[in-house]
Design a protein around this motif. Structure first.
Motif, mmCIF file in Angstrom:
data_model
loop_
_atom_site.group_PDB
_atom_site.id
_atom_site.type_symbol
_atom_site.label_atom_id
_atom_site.label_comp_id
_atom_site.label_asym_id
_atom_site.label_seq_id
_atom_site.Cartn_x
_atom_site.Cartn_y
_atom_site.Cartn_z
ATOM 1 N N CYS A 27 0.849 -1.190 0.000
ATOM 2 C CA CYS A 27 0.000 0.000 0.000
ATOM 3 C C CYS A 27 0.889 1.245 0.000
ATOM 4 O O CYS A 27 1.786 1.359 0.842
ATOM 5 C CB CYS A 27 -0.899 -0.009 1.241
ATOM 6 S SG CYS A 27 -1.703 1.569 1.533
ATOM 7 N N GLY A 29 0.128 4.051 0.944
ATOM 8 C CA GLY A 29 -0.193 4.865 2.114
ATOM 9 C C GLY A 29 0.563 4.427 3.357
ATOM 10 O O GLY A 29 1.294 5.203 3.967
ATOM 11 N N CYS A 30 0.426 3.141 3.728
ATOM 12 C CA CYS A 30 1.011 2.678 4.990
ATOM 13 C C CYS A 30 2.204 1.755 4.760
ATOM 14 O O CYS A 30 2.892 1.383 5.714
ATOM 15 C CB CYS A 30 -0.044 1.942 5.820
ATOM 16 S SG CYS A 30 -0.737 0.500 4.996
ATOM 17 N N CYS A 52 -7.692 0.556 1.659
ATOM 18 C CA CYS A 52 -6.666 -0.335 2.204
ATOM 19 C C CYS A 52 -7.173 -0.959 3.500
ATOM 20 O O CYS A 52 -7.734 -0.275 4.350
ATOM 21 C CB CYS A 52 -5.374 0.445 2.465
ATOM 22 S SG CYS A 52 -4.133 -0.481 3.409
ATOM 23 N N ASN A 54 -5.507 -2.025 5.963
ATOM 24 C CA ASN A 54 -4.720 -1.607 7.127
ATOM 25 C C ASN A 54 -4.954 -0.144 7.500
ATOM 26 O O ASN A 54 -5.245 0.180 8.644
ATOM 27 C CB ASN A 54 -3.240 -1.865 6.821
ATOM 28 C CG ASN A 54 -2.360 -1.697 8.041
ATOM 29 O OD1 ASN A 54 -2.709 -2.146 9.131
ATOM 30 N ND2 ASN A 54 -1.237 -1.050 7.853
ATOM 31 N N CYS A 55 -4.819 0.777 6.505
ATOM 32 C CA CYS A 55 -4.851 2.208 6.851
ATOM 33 C C CYS A 55 -6.074 2.917 6.269
ATOM 34 O O CYS A 55 -6.238 4.117 6.457
ATOM 35 C CB CYS A 55 -3.568 2.901 6.371
ATOM 36 S SG CYS A 55 -3.450 3.063 4.575
HETATM 37 ZN ZN LIG Z 1 -2.536 1.206 3.650
#
Ligand SMILES: [Zn+2]
Length: 262
Positions: A27, A29-30, A52, A54-55
């Motif tokens: 990802c 992002g994270c 996502c 996760n984030c």
């Molecule tokens: Zn993420």
């Protein structure tokens, strides 16, 4: 759709000079690695509701759209070619053209791997039975590139004489000269690729269709968006669309153009 998923990786990584095999997708992002269960084409995007795991960063719909379009076009190709080696030609050209649309729209680039690499692939695939022969493929590739080179030279001569400078897209100040000839070098190399795959008749149809589509949307953008005539729009996506339309509907298109002319 899995090939479409792979094209997403190519489109994201190759322009950055990154490897397409490692590291595994993560990802942006994270940074968390994407689990296989979240990497199923189209389906995972729908199950994750475009975020996502996760984030919760939003995943652009362009990824599942690329996967879906690839899958649908491969399916249509199979319907047209049946169990024959022609399917390989269709599949490779479709993959290349989808990559062109994405990279040219998003970054104003057509990768050499796609245009020059694609031209080489098209010439080699001409060795397969049923299509154009290798010499015709090679000659059409050279003629296609030559035709676009002539347009570039002509347009650049005209613009210089009239003292017109087009505006390079944002972020391209250094390469402003690239945008002073109507056609970029990427378009010229892409013309070779399309020629190599389609052979003379379909290539003429592809280019003609590309110019019609380009003129139509250029006009539409000026009307609806107030876009100035001197801001360049990438031509690669029109060439890609023209190539695929010629691939799937070569004969009906040819008849339609003939009817218009006669
Ligand atoms: Zn993420």
């Amino acid at each position: 759709m899995c090939i479409g998923s792979f094209l997403n990786v190519v489109i994201w990584r190759v322009p950055l000079g990154k490897s397409i095999v490692s590291p595994p997708s993560a990802c942006p992002g994270c940074g968390k690695e994407i689990e296989p269960i979240d990497n199923i084409p189209v389906l995972s995007y729908l199950l994750l509701k475009g975020k996502c795991r996760n984030c919760s960063m939003t995943i652009s719909p362009k990824y599942p759209i690329t996967e879906l379009v690839t899958g649908v076009l491969f399916g249509l190709a199979a319907l047209q070619t049946g169990y024959s080696t022609a399917f390989i030609n269709y599949a490779v050209l479709i993959s290349l053209m989808i990559t062109v649309v994405r990279t040219d729209l998003e970054q104003y680039i057509i990768l050499d791997e796609v245009s020059i690499g694609g031209a080489a692939a098209g010439v080699l695939l001409a060795l397969l039975p049923g299509g154009t022969d290798i010499l015709t493929s090679l000659i059409t590739a050279v003629a296609g590139a030559g035709f676009f080179l002539l347009i570039r030279l002509g347009a650049s001569y005209y613009l210089k004489r009239k003292n017109i400078r087009t505006e390079a897209p944002e972020g391209y100040e250094d390469e402003e000269d690239e945008f002073q000839g109507g056609m970029g070098w990427g378009d010229i190399k892409l013309a070779a690729c399309i020629g190599a795959f389609l052979g003379p008749a379909s290539t003429v149809i592809a280019f003609f269709t590309a110019f019609i589509l380009g003129a139509l949307s250029g006009g539409a953008m000026m009307v609806f968006k107030g876009r100035k005539g001197r801001t360049p729009i990438p031509f690669g996506p029109f060439m890609a669309a023209g190539a695929l339309l010629a691939l799937f509907f070569g004969e009906p298109l040819w008849n339609a153009y003939m009817n218009l002319l006669v």
